[in-house]
Design a protein around this motif. Structure first.
Motif, PDB file in Angstrom:
ATOM      1  N   ASN A  15     -59.684  41.396  53.640  1.00  0.00           N
ATOM      2  CA  ASN A  15     -59.842  42.410  52.587  1.00  0.00           C
ATOM      3  C   ASN A  15     -58.505  42.746  51.942  1.00  0.00           C
ATOM      4  O   ASN A  15     -58.418  42.916  50.724  1.00  0.00           O
ATOM      5  CB  ASN A  15     -60.468  43.684  53.164  1.00  0.00           C
ATOM      6  CG  ASN A  15     -61.987  43.626  53.185  1.00  0.00           C
ATOM      7  OD1 ASN A  15     -62.629  43.934  52.196  1.00  0.00           O
ATOM      8  ND2 ASN A  15     -62.548  43.208  54.302  1.00  0.00           N
ATOM      9  N   LEU A  42     -61.010  47.812  48.277  1.00  0.00           N
ATOM     10  CA  LEU A  42     -60.750  46.680  49.186  1.00  0.00           C
ATOM     11  C   LEU A  42     -59.520  46.983  50.039  1.00  0.00           C
ATOM     12  O   LEU A  42     -59.476  46.673  51.232  1.00  0.00           O
ATOM     13  CB  LEU A  42     -60.490  45.396  48.378  1.00  0.00           C
ATOM     14  CG  LEU A  42     -61.701  44.608  47.906  1.00  0.00           C
ATOM     15  CD1 LEU A  42     -61.256  43.489  46.971  1.00  0.00           C
ATOM     16  CD2 LEU A  42     -62.470  44.013  49.075  1.00  0.00           C
ATOM     17  N   GLY A  46     -61.823  48.491  52.985  1.00  0.00           N
ATOM     18  CA  GLY A  46     -61.988  47.217  53.685  1.00  0.00           C
ATOM     19  C   GLY A  46     -60.774  46.837  54.504  1.00  0.00           C
ATOM     20  O   GLY A  46     -60.900  46.223  55.567  1.00  0.00           O
ATOM     21  N   GLN A  50     -60.828  49.741  57.949  1.00  0.00           N
ATOM     22  CA  GLN A  50     -61.437  48.800  58.895  1.00  0.00           C
ATOM     23  C   GLN A  50     -60.456  48.433  60.017  1.00  0.00           C
ATOM     24  O   GLN A  50     -60.845  48.262  61.172  1.00  0.00           O
ATOM     25  CB  GLN A  50     -61.910  47.545  58.174  1.00  0.00           C
ATOM     26  CG  GLN A  50     -62.631  46.589  59.081  1.00  0.00           C
ATOM     27  CD  GLN A  50     -63.478  45.575  58.344  1.00  0.00           C
ATOM     28  OE1 GLN A  50     -64.543  45.216  58.798  1.00  0.00           O
ATOM     29  NE2 GLN A  50     -63.028  45.115  57.212  1.00  0.00           N
ATOM     30  N   ASN A  83     -68.645  45.342  55.668  1.00  0.00           N
ATOM     31  CA  ASN A  83     -68.194  44.153  54.936  1.00  0.00           C
ATOM     32  C   ASN A  83     -69.219  43.682  53.906  1.00  0.00           C
ATOM     33  O   ASN A  83     -68.838  43.258  52.806  1.00  0.00           O
ATOM     34  CB  ASN A  83     -67.818  43.051  55.921  1.00  0.00           C
ATOM     35  CG  ASN A  83     -66.543  43.406  56.657  1.00  0.00           C
ATOM     36  OD1 ASN A  83     -65.474  43.349  56.073  1.00  0.00           O
ATOM     37  ND2 ASN A  83     -66.655  43.824  57.917  1.00  0.00           N
ATOM     38  N   MET A  86     -68.833  46.114  51.035  1.00  0.00           N
ATOM     39  CA  MET A  86     -67.647  45.830  50.218  1.00  0.00           C
ATOM     40  C   MET A  86     -67.874  44.629  49.321  1.00  0.00           C
ATOM     41  O   MET A  86     -67.479  44.618  48.156  1.00  0.00           O
ATOM     42  CB  MET A  86     -66.426  45.570  51.116  1.00  0.00           C
ATOM     43  CG  MET A  86     -65.716  46.801  51.632  1.00  0.00           C
ATOM     44  SD  MET A  86     -65.306  48.049  50.403  1.00  0.00           S
ATOM     45  CE  MET A  86     -64.463  47.111  49.163  1.00  0.00           C
TER      46      MET A  86
END
Lengths: 138, 146
Positions: A15, A42, A46, A50, A83, A86
């Motif tokens: 990402n 992102l 992401g 994350q 995911n 995203m």
């Protein structure tokens, strides 16, 4: 390091790379400004969030001896939803901004639902693991 | 995990939940019109997820895991916890002022919230600074000391 952590960190790095690629495209004028929110999410969601989820899943105090990390299946569901959300967002958000086709609106709604669900899954999985060690100082 | 870290991480997870719901609402609003006030939630979304979630989570974990100072002559193992408690209060006050506060009271509340967040970051910096140390040299039997 548990498997969910390894996959979360790999996905976070992908990402981050995708975000930097989009950022380069935006800064050089190759991509329209409609991609700006995707670039930012992102990177922060992401990538950064994350990465945090993955490391917290690994390092936070265990829940119990039998199930140290709680519901692993829910953790994987959160990973997939984050995911997938995203990816759907990266496709649909610029499409809605540039030419709001019905398919893009539906995909954008799905991505919103997936991302909110992923955030809540991680928050509820980590919540019971945030606890003081018995007898330790404050 | 120390009590303050528990409070900070749980508070961060709460901001995460709220910030994601606001973000989902704003994203859905791009697909289908929900309410004219939805775009005004952007400030709350940013402050909740940047200061309330990401930064506060990092502070909570740093308070827990950074080197302890007992061997360096500090009374408290984590040095100056008062500054960390101040950071906890200021960060959360700041998000509440800059988020829902700004929706109700406008730009003055947003400015006050941002200022509180800034002071919170400064307070945590003052707490953390003495804990940025190399490890103490190992003392073993070869030195003739216990």
């Amino acid at each position: 390091m548990p498997a969910l952590t390894r996959w979360s960190i790999r996905a976070a790095l992908i990402n981050l790379l995708a975000a930097l690629g989009l950022g380069a495209g935006l800064d050089t004028g190759l991509l329209p400004e409609a991609f700006r929110p995707v670039f930012f999410h992102l990177f922060m969601l992401g990538g950064v969030a994350q990465f945090i989820f993955g490391v917290a899943w690994w390092m936070f105090p265990p829940l119990s001896r039998e199930r140290p990390r709680g519901n692993e299946a829910a953790g994987w569901a959160g990973f997939v939803l984050l995911n997938a959300g995203m990816l759907l967002r990266a496709l649909a958000e610029p499409a809605v901004a540039l030419s709001p086709a019905p398919w893009a609106r539906v995909v954008l709604l799905l991505s919103a639902a997936a991302l909110v669900a992923a955030g809540w899954i991680f928050a509820t999985l980590l919540w019971p693991r945030v606890k003081p060690r018995p007898g330790k100082e404050a | 995990m120390p009590r303050l870290s528990c409070y900070m991480v749980r508070s961060a997870l709460t901001h995460l939940g709220v910030g994601f719901v606001i973000g989902g609402l704003m994203l859905a609003h791009k697909a289908v019109f929900i309410h004219p006030a939805v775009p005004a939630l952007l400030g709350w979304h940013i402050h909740a997820l940047f200061f309330g979630w990401t930064l506060q989570f990092a502070f909570g974990v740093a308070y827990w895991t950074f080197p302890r100072l007992t061997s360096w002559g500090f009374r408290h193992p984590r040095g100056r916890p008062g500054f960390a408690w101040a950071a906890f209060i200021l960060l959360n006050l700041g998000v509440m002022l800059a988020g829902p506060g700004a929706l109700a009271a406008g730009p003055p509340a947003q400015t006050a919230g941002t200022l509180a967040e800034l002071l919170g970051i400064g307070a945590f910096g003052l707490h953390l600074q003495p804990r940025l140390r190399p490890p103490l040299p190992r003392v073993g039997p070869a030195d003739g000391r216990p």
